[in-house]
Write a protein that holds these residues in place. Structure first.
Motif, PDB file in Angstrom:
ATOM      1  N   SER A 154      47.502 -45.632  11.980  1.00 24.32           N
ATOM      2  CA  SER A 154      48.489 -45.781  11.367  1.00 24.32           C
ATOM      3  C   SER A 154      48.162 -47.337  10.583  1.00 24.32           C
ATOM      4  O   SER A 154      47.771 -48.156  10.917  1.00 24.32           O
ATOM      5  CB  SER A 154      49.915 -46.238  12.238  1.00 24.32           C
ATOM      6  OG  SER A 154      50.893 -46.803  11.644  1.00 24.32           O
ATOM      7  N   GLY A 155      48.639 -47.078   9.189  1.00 19.25           N
ATOM      8  CA  GLY A 155      48.559 -48.012   8.184  1.00 19.25           C
ATOM      9  C   GLY A 155      47.179 -48.118   7.555  1.00 19.25           C
ATOM     10  O   GLY A 155      46.690 -48.988   6.601  1.00 19.25           O
ATOM     11  N   PHE A 156      46.321 -46.978   7.810  1.00 23.46           N
ATOM     12  CA  PHE A 156      44.770 -46.953   7.154  1.00 23.46           C
ATOM     13  C   PHE A 156      44.681 -45.492   6.779  1.00 23.46           C
ATOM     14  O   PHE A 156      45.313 -44.418   6.936  1.00 23.46           O
ATOM     15  CB  PHE A 156      43.858 -47.327   8.187  1.00 23.46           C
ATOM     16  CG  PHE A 156      44.037 -48.557   8.677  1.00 23.46           C
ATOM     17  CD1 PHE A 156      43.266 -49.811   7.940  1.00 23.46           C
ATOM     18  CD2 PHE A 156      44.451 -48.931   9.770  1.00 23.46           C
ATOM     19  CE1 PHE A 156      43.266 -51.031   8.547  1.00 23.46           C
ATOM     20  CE2 PHE A 156      44.737 -50.305  10.480  1.00 23.46           C
ATOM     21  CZ  PHE A 156      44.149 -51.317   9.492  1.00 23.46           C
ATOM     22  N   ASP A 157      43.814 -45.513   5.869  1.00 18.47           N
ATOM     23  CA  ASP A 157      43.646 -44.015   5.142  1.00 18.47           C
ATOM     24  C   ASP A 157      42.922 -43.356   6.214  1.00 18.47           C
ATOM     25  O   ASP A 157      42.290 -43.721   7.173  1.00 18.47           O
ATOM     26  CB  ASP A 157      42.401 -44.398   4.270  1.00 18.47           C
ATOM     27  CG  ASP A 157      43.010 -44.742   2.685  1.00 18.47           C
ATOM     28  OD1 ASP A 157      44.262 -44.650   2.702  1.00 18.47           O
ATOM     29  OD2 ASP A 157      42.402 -45.373   2.071  1.00 18.47           O
ATOM     30  N   ARG A 158      42.828 -41.944   6.238  1.00 20.63           N
ATOM     31  CA  ARG A 158      42.257 -40.891   7.269  1.00 20.63           C
ATOM     32  C   ARG A 158      40.848 -41.246   7.064  1.00 20.63           C
ATOM     33  O   ARG A 158      40.102 -41.386   6.172  1.00 20.63           O
ATOM     34  CB  ARG A 158      42.929 -39.606   7.102  1.00 20.63           C
ATOM     35  CG  ARG A 158      42.611 -38.889   5.777  1.00 20.63           C
ATOM     36  CD  ARG A 158      43.293 -37.533   5.707  1.00 20.63           C
ATOM     37  NE  ARG A 158      42.472 -36.985   4.630  1.00 20.63           N
ATOM     38  CZ  ARG A 158      43.047 -35.687   4.020  1.00 20.63           C
ATOM     39  NH1 ARG A 158      43.875 -34.947   4.998  1.00 20.63           N
ATOM     40  NH2 ARG A 158      42.458 -35.264   3.025  1.00 20.63           N
ATOM     41  N   ILE A 159      40.047 -40.865   8.029  1.00 15.09           N
ATOM     42  CA  ILE A 159      38.610 -40.900   8.194  1.00 15.09           C
ATOM     43  C   ILE A 159      38.185 -39.544   8.761  1.00 15.09           C
ATOM     44  O   ILE A 159      38.375 -39.014   9.971  1.00 15.09           O
ATOM     45  CB  ILE A 159      37.983 -41.859   8.848  1.00 15.09           C
ATOM     46  CG1 ILE A 159      38.635 -43.454   8.765  1.00 15.09           C
ATOM     47  CG2 ILE A 159      36.546 -41.938   9.274  1.00 15.09           C
ATOM     48  CD1 ILE A 159      38.351 -44.306   9.464  1.00 15.09           C
ATOM     49  N   CYS A 160      37.223 -38.870   8.038  1.00 17.44           N
ATOM     50  CA  CYS A 160      36.796 -37.617   8.510  1.00 17.44           C
ATOM     51  C   CYS A 160      35.721 -37.823   9.612  1.00 17.44           C
ATOM     52  O   CYS A 160      34.551 -38.721   9.205  1.00 17.44           O
ATOM     53  CB  CYS A 160      36.205 -36.733   7.210  1.00 17.44           C
ATOM     54  SG  CYS A 160      35.450 -35.332   7.778  1.00 17.44           S
ATOM     55  N   ILE A 161      35.910 -37.389  10.676  1.00 17.40           N
ATOM     56  CA  ILE A 161      35.020 -37.423  11.947  1.00 17.40           C
ATOM     57  C   ILE A 161      34.190 -36.179  12.392  1.00 17.40           C
ATOM     58  O   ILE A 161      33.167 -36.599  13.158  1.00 17.40           O
ATOM     59  CB  ILE A 161      35.810 -38.208  13.146  1.00 17.40           C
ATOM     60  CG1 ILE A 161      36.707 -37.267  13.471  1.00 17.40           C
ATOM     61  CG2 ILE A 161      36.457 -39.516  12.798  1.00 17.40           C
ATOM     62  CD1 ILE A 161      37.400 -37.568  15.017  1.00 17.40           C
ATOM     63  N   ALA A 162      34.649 -34.987  12.185  1.00 14.90           N
ATOM     64  CA  ALA A 162      33.796 -34.000  12.382  1.00 14.90           C
ATOM     65  C   ALA A 162      34.163 -32.782  11.433  1.00 14.90           C
ATOM     66  O   ALA A 162      35.327 -32.732  10.833  1.00 14.90           O
ATOM     67  CB  ALA A 162      34.240 -33.551  13.650  1.00 14.90           C
ATOM     68  N   GLY A 163      33.357 -31.719  11.692  1.00 16.73           N
ATOM     69  CA  GLY A 163      33.598 -30.532  10.936  1.00 16.73           C
ATOM     70  C   GLY A 163      33.476 -29.437  11.897  1.00 16.73           C
ATOM     71  O   GLY A 163      33.133 -29.622  12.819  1.00 16.73           O
ATOM     72  N   ASN A 164      33.536 -28.231  11.392  1.00 15.25           N
ATOM     73  CA  ASN A 164      33.264 -26.867  12.183  1.00 15.25           C
ATOM     74  C   ASN A 164      32.044 -26.468  11.952  1.00 15.25           C
ATOM     75  O   ASN A 164      31.735 -25.333  12.025  1.00 15.25           O
ATOM     76  CB  ASN A 164      34.307 -25.777  11.974  1.00 15.25           C
ATOM     77  CG  ASN A 164      35.775 -26.048  12.366  1.00 15.25           C
ATOM     78  OD1 ASN A 164      35.942 -26.801  13.131  1.00 15.25           O
ATOM     79  ND2 ASN A 164      36.670 -25.394  11.807  1.00 15.25           N
ATOM     80  N   HIS A 165      31.173 -27.256  11.856  1.00 14.09           N
ATOM     81  CA  HIS A 165      29.481 -26.801  11.909  1.00 14.09           C
ATOM     82  C   HIS A 165      28.814 -27.556  12.881  1.00 14.09           C
ATOM     83  O   HIS A 165      29.250 -28.659  13.669  1.00 14.09           O
ATOM     84  CB  HIS A 165      29.058 -27.179  10.440  1.00 14.09           C
ATOM     85  CG  HIS A 165      29.241 -28.582   9.802  1.00 14.09           C
ATOM     86  ND1 HIS A 165      28.817 -29.629  10.468  1.00 14.09           N
ATOM     87  CD2 HIS A 165      30.260 -29.086   8.932  1.00 14.09           C
ATOM     88  CE1 HIS A 165      29.327 -30.658  10.018  1.00 14.09           C
ATOM     89  NE2 HIS A 165      30.314 -30.347   9.010  1.00 14.09           N
ATOM     90  N   ASP A 166      27.605 -27.124  13.040  1.00 14.72           N
ATOM     91  CA  ASP A 166      26.762 -27.512  14.288  1.00 14.72           C
ATOM     92  C   ASP A 166      26.028 -29.038  13.879  1.00 14.72           C
ATOM     93  O   ASP A 166      25.576 -29.802  14.708  1.00 14.72           O
ATOM     94  CB  ASP A 166      25.831 -26.795  14.774  1.00 14.72           C
ATOM     95  CG  ASP A 166      26.515 -25.579  15.695  1.00 14.72           C
ATOM     96  OD1 ASP A 166      27.667 -25.957  16.116  1.00 14.72           O
ATOM     97  OD2 ASP A 166      26.083 -24.543  15.678  1.00 14.72           O
ATOM     98  N   ARG A 167      25.673 -29.106  12.822  1.00 17.69           N
ATOM     99  CA  ARG A 167      24.758 -30.246  12.463  1.00 17.69           C
ATOM    100  C   ARG A 167      25.674 -31.371  11.393  1.00 17.69           C
ATOM    101  O   ARG A 167      26.313 -30.936  10.567  1.00 17.69           O
ATOM    102  CB  ARG A 167      23.627 -29.816  11.533  1.00 17.69           C
ATOM    103  CG  ARG A 167      24.137 -28.877  10.099  1.00 17.69           C
ATOM    104  CD  ARG A 167      22.794 -28.452   9.550  1.00 17.69           C
ATOM    105  NE  ARG A 167      23.186 -27.849   8.442  1.00 17.69           N
ATOM    106  CZ  ARG A 167      23.330 -26.625   7.957  1.00 17.69           C
ATOM    107  NH1 ARG A 167      23.362 -25.721   8.910  1.00 17.69           N
ATOM    108  NH2 ARG A 167      23.790 -26.196   6.743  1.00 17.69           N
ATOM    109  N   THR A 168      25.399 -32.532  11.669  1.00 18.37           N
ATOM    110  CA  THR A 168      25.663 -33.606  10.949  1.00 18.37           C
ATOM    111  C   THR A 168      24.669 -34.493  10.785  1.00 18.37           C
ATOM    112  O   THR A 168      23.846 -35.016  11.636  1.00 18.37           O
ATOM    113  CB  THR A 168      26.926 -34.431  11.801  1.00 18.37           C
ATOM    114  OG1 THR A 168      27.830 -33.511  12.160  1.00 18.37           O
ATOM    115  CG2 THR A 168      27.652 -35.647  11.273  1.00 18.37           C
TER     116      THR A 168
END
Length: 69
Positions: A32-46
């Motif tokens: 709450s009060g901050f921009d959203r942060i992308c933490i994961a995707g639907n793929h196996d590699r990061t």
């Protein structure tokens, strides 16, 4: 959803309630009060670079929350 271990550890340090939301192919961390942060995707590699950027974004939110106290 595959969240990197480093990201999981930093998310556990958030001192306020947060929410993880799925939008299409990605998962976002909402504090709450901050921009959203992308933490994961639907793929196996990061890439390590993406994980480090995510960790830095989350740490900046934690730091901002500590300053508000």
């Amino acid at each position: 959803m595959k969240i990197d271990q480093i990201v999981k550890r930093v998310i556990a340090d958030i001192p306020v309630p947060y929410e993880v939301v799925k939008k299409k192919d990605h998962y976002f961390l909402l504090v709450s009060g901050f921009d959203r942060i992308c933490i994961a995707g639907n793929h196996d590699r990061t890439s390590l670079r993406n994980a480090k950027n995510t960790v830095n974004q989350i740490k900046s939110v934690i730091k901002a929350l500590d300053c508000k106290k």
